[in-house]
Scaffold this motif. Structure first.
Motif, PDB file in Angstrom:
ATOM      1  N   PRO A  78       0.957  -1.265  -0.069  1.00  0.00           N
ATOM      2  CA  PRO A  78       0.186   0.198  -0.017  1.00  0.00           C
ATOM      3  C   PRO A  78       0.853   1.134  -0.073  1.00  0.00           C
ATOM      4  CG  PRO A  78      -0.037  -1.042   2.242  1.00  0.00           C
ATOM      5  CD  PRO A  78       1.080  -1.899   1.338  1.00  0.00           C
ATOM      6  N   THR A  97      -4.703   6.587  -2.322  1.00  0.00           N
ATOM      7  CA  THR A  97      -4.036   5.489  -1.725  1.00  0.00           C
ATOM      8  C   THR A  97      -4.174   4.585  -2.674  1.00  0.00           C
ATOM      9  OG1 THR A  97      -4.794   6.088   0.624  1.00  0.00           O
ATOM     10  CG2 THR A  97      -4.232   3.740   0.143  1.00  0.00           C
ATOM     11  N   ALA A 120      -2.386   0.129  -3.648  1.00  0.00           N
ATOM     12  CA  ALA A 120      -1.961  -1.068  -3.400  1.00  0.00           C
ATOM     13  C   ALA A 120      -1.898  -1.861  -4.372  1.00  0.00           C
ATOM     14  CB  ALA A 120      -3.074  -1.505  -2.361  1.00  0.00           C
ATOM     15  N   ASP A 125      -5.415   2.472   3.033  1.00  0.00           N
ATOM     16  CA  ASP A 125      -4.801   1.312   2.674  1.00  0.00           C
ATOM     17  C   ASP A 125      -5.278  -0.011   2.720  1.00  0.00           C
ATOM     18  OD1 ASP A 125      -2.678   3.048   3.059  1.00  0.00           O
ATOM     19  OD2 ASP A 125      -1.740   2.278   5.066  1.00  0.00           O
TER      20      ASP A 125
END
Length: 85
Positions: A13, A20, A22, A53
Motif C-alpha cells: 500500500p 491510496t 495498493a 490502505d
C-alpha cells in the motif's frame, strides 16, 4: 489425509497524489500478473490513510483472485494438475 499449502504474497500500500494505492504480487515460482487497485478520499471527506490502505489492499487481493479464477477453471476442465499463477 490433510494437505496444507502456503502461498505468500507481497502487498504494497502507498500514497500517491492524495490517492491510496495498493499492489499485490504472488511470490510463487510461476509468474503471475500483479494486481493493482486504488481508494479515493471523498472530496469533502477527512484524510484517513489507514482506511484507504485497507480498502485499496482488499481491492487488490480481490482483483488477484479474479485473475487466478479463469486459470483454475481452465486447469480443472483440462484435467491438468499443474497450478498456474
Amino acid at each position: 489425509m490433510t494437505r496444507i499449502a502456503e502461498w505468500k504474497i507481497r502487498l504494497y500500500p502507498f500514497e500517491e497524489d492524495g490517492t491510496t494505492k495498493a499492489g499485490v504480487v504472488p511470490t510463487r515460482e510461476r509468474p503471475c500478473s500483479p494486481a493493482k487497485q486504488v481508494a479515493h478520499c471523498d472530496s469533502a471527506g477527512q484524510d484517513m490513510p489507514d482506511f484507504g490502505d485497507e480498502l485499496a489492499a482488499s481491492r487488490a487481493v480481490h482483483d488477484l483472485g479474479r485473475q487466478m479464477m479463469p486459470t483454475a477453471q481452465s486447469d480443472i476442465s483440462l484435467g491438468t494438475v499443474e497450478v498456474a499463477c
